[in-house]
Design a protein around this motif. Structure first.
Motif, mmCIF file in Angstrom:
data_model
loop_
_atom_site.group_PDB
_atom_site.id
_atom_site.type_symbol
_atom_site.label_atom_id
_atom_site.label_comp_id
_atom_site.label_asym_id
_atom_site.label_seq_id
_atom_site.Cartn_x
_atom_site.Cartn_y
_atom_site.Cartn_z
ATOM 1 N N SER B 110 0.823 -1.202 0.000
ATOM 2 C CA SER B 110 0.000 0.000 0.000
ATOM 3 C C SER B 110 0.855 1.249 0.000
ATOM 4 O O SER B 110 0.540 2.232 -0.661
ATOM 5 N N LEU B 113 2.112 2.229 -3.388
ATOM 6 C CA LEU B 113 1.017 2.801 -4.172
ATOM 7 C C LEU B 113 0.677 4.208 -3.679
ATOM 8 O O LEU B 113 0.600 5.165 -4.456
ATOM 9 N N MET B 114 0.482 4.332 -2.362
ATOM 10 C CA MET B 114 0.020 5.604 -1.828
ATOM 11 C C MET B 114 1.065 6.697 -1.972
ATOM 12 O O MET B 114 0.750 7.837 -2.286
ATOM 13 N N PRO B 201 -3.169 1.309 -10.920
ATOM 14 C CA PRO B 201 -3.687 1.772 -9.625
ATOM 15 C C PRO B 201 -3.134 3.135 -9.240
ATOM 16 O O PRO B 201 -3.875 4.014 -8.794
ATOM 17 N N ALA B 202 -1.820 3.327 -9.433
ATOM 18 C CA ALA B 202 -1.220 4.599 -9.052
ATOM 19 C C ALA B 202 -1.772 5.727 -9.911
ATOM 20 O O ALA B 202 -2.007 6.835 -9.427
ATOM 21 N N LEU B 205 -5.321 6.650 -8.675
ATOM 22 C CA LEU B 205 -5.257 7.396 -7.417
ATOM 23 C C LEU B 205 -4.721 8.801 -7.624
ATOM 24 O O LEU B 205 -5.213 9.764 -7.045
ATOM 25 N N SER B 271 -7.355 4.320 -2.039
ATOM 26 C CA SER B 271 -6.604 3.083 -2.266
ATOM 27 C C SER B 271 -7.459 1.866 -1.966
ATOM 28 O O SER B 271 -7.295 0.815 -2.597
ATOM 29 N N GLU B 275 -7.486 -0.686 -4.950
ATOM 30 C CA GLU B 275 -6.941 -2.037 -4.732
ATOM 31 C C GLU B 275 -7.990 -3.093 -5.010
ATOM 32 O O GLU B 275 -7.682 -4.192 -5.474
#
Lengths: 288, 335, 311
Positions: B110, B113-114, B201-202, B205, B271, B275
């Motif tokens: 996580s 990603l975050m 995903p990134a 976000l 996220s 996710e």
């Protein structure tokens, strides 16, 4: 002094064709009609939305089915409208509840003394410490993950920010000269509250309420998308979208695109209306 | 170095740590209450429906004792709490492992990603917000404002779905999900693979994150440009670029820092959704699985850890404020 | 300007500044906050524009410097040293030949050291030297440059703002309420820097609501009422009410503590409710129906006045 002498133009301000207030009225009219339409139509087409028709399954969008059909042959346009109207109802209901909680807590924090203020501020910090979606999951979990859980979760978790706003507004007002003067002149606290404070706090409250709708709707959709809440027979927008995920790799793009677009437009409309209203009450842009 | 000069800051740090600790404890209590209220039966979650049908009465009694179902809530909380501060967060019902190890693995995923989304949306949002605020009313502002409003109204999970459809299904450029290729030995996963799985995903976000930061930065910029000292700077004959460089940028740093660290909470929420769509094995997906699967210890652990993350972020922002704002920095000497 | 032999530094003719505001409902109207204002400043003199607080006098300063907020319309002739200024020219001159001295420390960037702000963020040797000289001249210690605005006392702040204005040897200072809240003696002391500046052959346009201060430090007074200057008079004229021209000025004179402290009933009209013709008409004892027409500015005994019943 020669009056016929030409004067230089030092600065020119070009006014917009549609000033801020007209714009707000336009947004509000259009927005309310659109939302009303969805809500009403959505409620009326209940049966058509869940009617299955296996001869018509998996169809691309066409004149007969503008949003296509799903794997059970259900028309996606009607499903979307029905789902959207459910989400709107839940969102509205939850927003009003949250706004009322915020108004009460915010007013209490600002008027009932230091200790109450400290407790409520601490509460706000506490609730804001958990990321919102996680908090929603927790509350929903606590209530058994059903429909009620979703509604309650969204309703009782959107108050922190509005509470801060209302608390701040009232605290500022308490320091205003005209309030202090009214107090010294002997006006009762109730009179001051009604005559001087409420006209200032109420617009902020209203704008805060309107801007809560899009958040509540998005969160309700997110929760149901993740799997909490409404059972699959009740086609909430979140469920429609989460089901569409299974058919993505099969290339059935219309199952996700259109419902999401409708959700986007609904949220956007509320945001625009709320934003316009905010511009009117904000003294810096009030006369644009 | 004169300690007295910085005593104000040390005092402030001390107070903040106490405040955060008390808030975290409160969060843990609140989460514990919520989790305990649940009608979800942990035993059922642990052994499944089939297991429930076949279990004997004495085994059931043993499990009940193990899960402490018959102990009063306060005692249960105290047991959990004292274990927690020693690093034992209980056992995950779904993963059959200590919660702490489940969380630490997923935490790293996580975090990658975050942090990616946080940095990207922070830099881009800051820049766009300043430009929009500076050229308020002109077409560039309208463009930035309009785009940001549109994105801010976009459901995160829907955007994720759309990107998934376009890039993975249709164009087949990027993987459909997970964080590593399926069937590949862990040691053989290259950095390139990991990045490929991280991109969508990134990206999702970040795009959503940029919108919020842009809009708020723009508001702050407009406020700043209306301040007295900007007016005086103009009266002194400074050019617009000079004013932005020497005054606006510095003054917008403080609210920008607050904004940036406050966005941690929003990014975590995003996220969770991202996710889920991309089956990315992070804390968010674990939280959802825990919630749906009745894994109370895991859910509780994630709640507390994420709150700790948010509070740490706010705390960091306040510390930075203390160093950057001379009124706070020097205020302690001059009182 | 009759009776004054010096040259003009600044001449303002027919300046009008208007804002747009909402009436009831959806309609927007233009409100003229400054209407057909005339004022002038000669070399060596301090001219005080005196009017009540909040009446729009600061806008006059902003209009001259070209720093009005974007939602204003402004027209008028601003003539500086015999040159009719365009907005472009104003941009070149402001901060250098025409400078603003504002009220308070809020006009300084709170996050930047004072010295750097005085130097306008430039670090060349000549500029640093100039800053040091000016600090010394205005009796500021050199280490003041290392302080932040919030660390300055009121007096230090005033002198710092003055220093900032003087860095490029201006010809005209526009001082906007430079001594807020100070009692007369302290204010007079603070104003002596402006007197020295004017005496060197430059000009000062002082904008204030403090008429007593104006009478002590200025050479001429321009009386500001309802958006325009109703009279320009020498300070010497204020020794007796008969030497004043406009009924409003006379009423001001009578309201002074040493002249009887007699108030005049009524208020300045709101911009929205401006009466036709003379804006002072409704409160004026000499009001006649002709006062509702167009009132021109006349020259009268070394001063100007906007009144058809002036004496």
């Amino acid at each position: 002094m020669d009056n016929a002498m030409a004067v230089t133009v030092l600065q020119q301000h070009h006014r917009k064709r549609f000033n801020q207030r007209s714009q707000t009225i336009m947004y509000m009219t259009f927005g309310c009609s659109f939302l009303l339409a969805i809500a009403v139509i959505g409620t009326m087409v209940g049966d058509i939305a869940i009617t299955t028709n296996f001869t018509q399954k998996n169809l691309l969008p066409s004149m007969a089915h503008p949003f296509g059909t799903d794997w059970l042959g259900r028309d996606m346009l009607f499903r979307t409208l029905k789902g959207m109207s459910i989400s709107i109802y839940i969102g509205l209901f939850a927003s009003v509840i949250s706004a009322v909680i915020a108004a009460i807590l915010g007013a209490a924090a600002a008027t009932l003394g230091r200790k109450v203020d400290a407790v409520i501020t601490w509460l706000v910090d506490l609730v804001m410490g958990i990321p919102h979606l996680l908090l929603l999951i927790l509350i929903s979990y606590a209530l058994g993950r059903g429909t009620l859980g979703v509604i309650v979760a969204v309703a009782i978790s959107h108050w922190p920010i509005l509470t801060r706003v209302i608390r701040g507004e009232i605290l500022q007002l308490k320091e205003a000269n005209y309030v202090k003067v009214a107090d010294k002149l002997g006006r009762s606290k109730v009179e001051i509250a009604v005559k001087h404070m409420i006209p200032h706090v109420f617009p902020q409250f209203l704008v805060g309420l309107v801007l809560l709708f899009p958040h509540a709707i998005l969160h309700e959709a997110a929760l149901t998308f993740l799997g909490f809440g409404l059972p699959p027979e009740q086609p909430g927008i979140g469920i429609i979208l989460s089901e569409s995920m299974k058919y993505l790799s099969l290339g059935m793009w219309w199952l996700a695109l259109f419902p999401g677009l409708v959700l986007l437009m609904t949220v956007l409309l509320f945001d625009l209306v709320g934003g316009s209203m905010r511009k009117i009450i904000d003294p810096h842009s009030a006369h644009d | 170095m004169n300690i007295g000069q910085y005593s104000g800051i040390f005092q402030y740090i001390g107070k903040s740590i106490i405040k955060i600790t008390s808030l975290l404890i409160a969060v843990s209590i609140l989460s514990f209450i919520l989790v305990s209220l649940s009608p979800v039966d942990p035993i059922r979650a642990y052994i499944g429906e089939v297991g429930m049908a076949n279990i004997t009465a004495e085994k059931l009694a043993k499990l009940e004792a193990y899960f402490g179902l018959n102990t009063p809530p306060v005692e249960r909380y105290w047991n959990w709490f004292s274990d927690f501060v020693q690093g034992n967060m209980g056992s995950s019902l779904l993963y059959r492992q200590p919660v702490a190890s489940v969380i630490s693995v997923k935490f790293m995923n996580s975090m990658v990603l975050m942090i990616t989304a946080w940095i990207f949306s922070g830099i881009l949002g800051f820049t766009l917000g300043i430009i929009a605020g500076l050229y308020r009313g002109r077409w560039i502002d309208k463009l930035i404002k309009g785009y940001s409003l549109l994105i801010a109204s976009t459901p995160t999970f829907w955007l994720a779905l759309v990107l998934l459809m376009i890039f993975s299904v249709w164009l087949q450029l990027l993987p459909i999900g997970l964080s590593v290729p399926i069937g590949v030995n862990a040691a053989e996963v290259s950095i390139f693979d990991s990045i490929k799985h991280l991109i969508l995903p990134a990206l999702t976000l970040s795009v959503i994150g940029v919108a919020g930061i842009t809009l708020h930065t723009r508001e702050k910029m407009i406020d700043i440009m209306g301040e007295d000292y900007i007016l005086f700077a103009k009266a002194l004959g400074k050019s617009r670029i000079s004013i932005v460089r020497h005054h606006a940028l510095r003054n917008i740093m403080l609210p920008a820092i607050t904004l940036q660290f406050a966005s941690i909470s929003e990014i975590f929420g995003g996220s969770v959704l991202v996710e889920q769509v991309f089956s990315y094995p992070g804390l968010g997906k674990a939280a959802v699985s825990a919630g749906l699967g009745g894994d109370a210890p895991l859910l509780l652990g994630i709640a507390v850890i994420s709150a700790a993350l948010v509070f740490t972020g706010n705390f960091t922002a306040n510390i930075l404020y203390g160093f950057i704002d001379p009124r706070i920095r020097r205020g302690s000497i001059h009182g | 300007m009759p009776c004054i032999n010096n040259k003009h530094i600044l001449q303002i003719n027919n300046l009008s500044v208007a804002f747009t505001q909402y009436e009831q409902g959806l309609k927007q109207v233009e409100l003229k906050v400054i209407r057909d204002l005339n004022v002038s400043v000669h070399t060596g003199e301090i001219v005080a524009v005196v009017g009540s607080s909040g009446s729009g006098k600061s806008l006059l300063a902003h209009a001259i410097l070209g720093i009005l907020p974007p939602n204003c319309n402004a027209v008028g002739n601003v003539i500086f040293e015999d040159e009719l200024l365009t907005s472009a020219r104003i941009q070149e001159l402001r901060g250098k030949k025409i400078v603003l001295v504002p009220q308070s420390v809020t006009y300084l960037d709170p996050l930047e050291k004072v010295g750097k702000q005085v130097r306008k963020e430039k670090d060349e040797e000549s500029i640093c030297k100039k800053q040091e000289e000016l600090f010394a001249f205005y009796k500021l210690q050199q280490n003041v440059g290392e302080l932040y605005p919030f660390e300055l006392s009121g007096g230090m702040a005033r002198r710092v703002l003055l220093t900032t204005a003087m860095m490029e040897s201006p010809r005209l200072i526009i001082a906007d309420e430079p001594t807020p809240g100070l009692h007369l003696e302290a204010a007079k002391k603070a104003m002596r820097h402006f007197r020295e500046f004017a005496d060197k052959g430059n000009g000062v346009l002082l904008i204030t609501h403090d008429i007593e201060l104006a009478l002590e430090v200025a050479d001429r007074i321009a009386v500001f009422y309802a958006g325009t200057t109703v009279e320009e008079a020498l300070v010497a004229d204020f020794q007796s009410v008969d030497m004043l021209r406009h009924p409003y000025t006379k009423a001001l004179w009578r309201a002074l503590p040493q002249n009887g402290f007699q108030p005049l009933p009524g208020n300045q009209p709101y911009v929205k409710d401006m009466p036709k013709g003379c804006s002072f008409g409704p409160r004026c004892l000499r009001f006649t129906p002709e006062c509702k027409g167009d009132i021109q500015e006349q020259t009268l005994r070394c001063g100007t006045v906007r009144c058809i019943h002036a004496e």
